[in-house]
Enzyme design. Sequence first.
Site, short mmCIF file in Angstrom:
data_model
loop_
_atom_site.label_atom_id
_atom_site.label_comp_id
_atom_site.label_asym_id
_atom_site.label_seq_id
_atom_site.Cartn_x
_atom_site.Cartn_y
_atom_site.Cartn_z
CD GLU A 255 -24.10 122.70 105.60
OE1 GLU A 255 -25.11 123.10 104.96
OE2 GLU A 255 -24.05 122.65 106.84
CB CYS A 294 -28.39 122.83 105.40
SG CYS A 294 -27.68 121.73 106.65
#
Length: 667
Positions: A255, A294
Site C-alpha cells: 500500500e 496515504c
Amino acid sequence: MRIESFLKGEWIAPGEGAREIESAVTGEAIALAGGGVLDMAGSVAYAREKGGAALRALTFHDRARMLKALAVYLNERKEQLYELSYDTGATLSDHQFDIDGGIGTLFVYASKGRREMPDAQVYLDGGLEQLGREGRFMGQHVCVPMQGVAVQINAFNFPVWGMLEKLAPAILGGMPVIVKPATATCYVTEACVRMMLESGILPEGALQFVAGGVGDLLDHLGAQDVLAFTGSADTGLMLRRHEGLLRNAVRFTAEQDSLNASILGPDVGPGSAEFDLFVKEVSREMTVKAGQKCTAIRRIIVPDAAVAPVIEALSERLAKVSIGDPRDAATRMGALVSASQKADVLERAGIIGQEAELVFGDVAGIAGPGAFVTPLLFHCADPRAAERVHDTEAFGPVSTVMGYGALSDAVTLANRGGGSLVTSLITRDGDVAREVVGGAGAWHGRIYINNADSMGESTGHGAPMPHMIHGGPGRAGGGEEMGGIRGVKHYMQRVAVQGSPDILSAVGGRWVPGAREVKGPAHPFTRRFGELSIGETLHTAARQISLEDIEHFAKFTGDTFYAHMDEDAAARNPFFPGRVAHGYLLLSFAAGLFVEPNEGPVLANTGLDNLRFMKPVQAGDSIAVRLTVKAKTPRNAEYGEVRWHVTLTNQDGDKVAEYELLTMNAF
C-alpha cells in the site's frame, strides 16, 4: 526512551549504531532505536514453530475472541498511547484517528470472525461444485492458515492503526506476526506492543516486534510467509525486487504513495449543502495528521466555473486552522513527523509550484525547532498539460485545485495519478456517479461518493474502514488490505478439495447433501445445541395437499395470484400444469410437519436462506420433509445458531423445495 525489539520471547535493547529519534514538536532527542545485530533467522523460526502452531490449534472463533480481548485491553489504556503520540506531532483528534481507529479495527474483525466464519479451523470459500452426474463426487474450495509468518512493515504516519489493521486479519487467519514500524514513530508502536504482550492474551510467538532496521529478515522468508508493506513507492519497488522474495514466491502486498483526488460534480454549485460538504472534506483531509495520510486529497478536481469559488472557500476555511503544539486544545493542526519530513514536503511543494500557482500558505514553512508548516493550496490552470501535479506527492498538508470541462475530463484527470487508494465524488446525480465509477473504477481502490443525503452518517474520504478493501492499483501498490474476511484470506491458502459428500462433510464441518445421515435418539428440536450432531436427520410423515387448502390459504393471506386460483390461466403458464399450491403454503405445511410444539431448547426461528422451489405441487399431491443439521455456530455462552438443511419431496420422491432454516438453540 530506549526502544527495544521483542524477538524470540525477549526484549532486546538498542545496539551499536542506534538511531536517535527527535520530537516533531520541539526537535529534541527523545528516543534511541535499532542498531546491533538481531537473530532474524531464529525469530522467523520461532514465529513458525511457536506462534504458528499455537494459532492454528485454535478455531476462528477462538482467535476472534482474542482480538476482542486485545481491543478491550488497549481501549482501557489508550490515554497512555495518546500521551506518547503527541511527540509525533499529532493532535488529540489525530490520536483518535490512529489509536481509536486501530482499536476499532480489532473490534470489527473480532465481530466478523464470530459472525462470518465458523467455529472451526477450515473456512469454506464458496459453494459446492458437483463433479459427477449422481453427486457422489464433488468439489469444495476451502481456506486454511498458511504455515509461515506474516512480516508487516508499516509507515510512520499511523504507528498504531497501521499495525493493528494488518495484525487483526493475520491473527484471525491463524498466522503469527513480526511487526516492523517506521523508526520515526516506533516508540508509540512499541508501547502498544508491550501492552498486548503484557495482557497475556496472545499465545507465545504470535507477536514479535522489530525496532530499527530488519537486517537480513527478508532473506529467511519462504513460500508460506507473507510480507505486507505500507510506505513509499520507491521502498515498495525495492522490496518487490528482493531476490529472496522472487525466488521463494513470497506472498507480497503493498500500500504505497497515492495521488488521491476529489471531484466536485457538475451538478453542485456554491451555496449548496454539497458544495459546503466538499470544501469541508478537502480542508479536513489537508489538515488531519498534518496531511500525512496515504488517503489525503492531493488533487481537487472541480468544474471550471467553480475553480474561483472553491479556492476562495477553501482559503477562508484553511485560514481558521490554528497550527502549533498538539498538546494545546486550541491547536487544529500539529507538526509533520520530523525535520527531514518537513524538508521533503517543502521540496516537493516546490516541484508542484513549477506547474501551479500557490494561492494559500507559505512554502518557507514555519520557523522554529518543530516540524511545522502551513497548509499549502495550489491552483493548476492547465492540468491537461501538467505532469508533476499528477505524479508528485508532497506528504503533508498540500493539495492542488484544477478545473475540468466535461465530466469525462474530470475522470481522465483523476486517472492521471496512475492509481490511487481513494477518489471521492460529491454529487446528487446518479448518472454522474455511474459515469465516474465506470470510468475511474479501474484506477482507484475505493470510490467514496457523498451528498446531503448521506453526509450525516458518512465516514469521510480519508477513513479506510475494516469492512472495505484498503488499497489500489498501479502507483498505489496493487494491494487489498482489510476488506472484511477478504483481508483474512490473504493470510490463508485456498485449496480445492475433491471427494465424496461424506469426505467433504468431514473436512468442512458442514453437512453436504448426499452425505451419511445420523439418526438421533429423539426429535432434534428436543435436543440442546451441544447435543446435536452434524448430519442428524429427521424424516417426517407425508401430508396431502387439497384444493381446499390452496383456496383457504389464498383467501386467508390475500395471495390470490392466478396460478393458484384460475385453472385456465395457470394452464397457459409454461411453468405450471394447472392450479398449484403456493410456495409459502408448502413452507408452512413443512414447518407443521417437522416442528416439535412443546417448550424446549429451540429459542427462535431467525430466518431461512437459499430458498428454491423446484417442482409445482397440485391438489392431490403429498409432501414430506427431510430436516438435517447442516452446521452449528456458537453465538454466546447461552445459545448458538443451528443451520438446518430442509428438503421437501412429493409422493414420487421428487424435490419440490429446498432451503436452509436458521434457529437459535440453547446450550
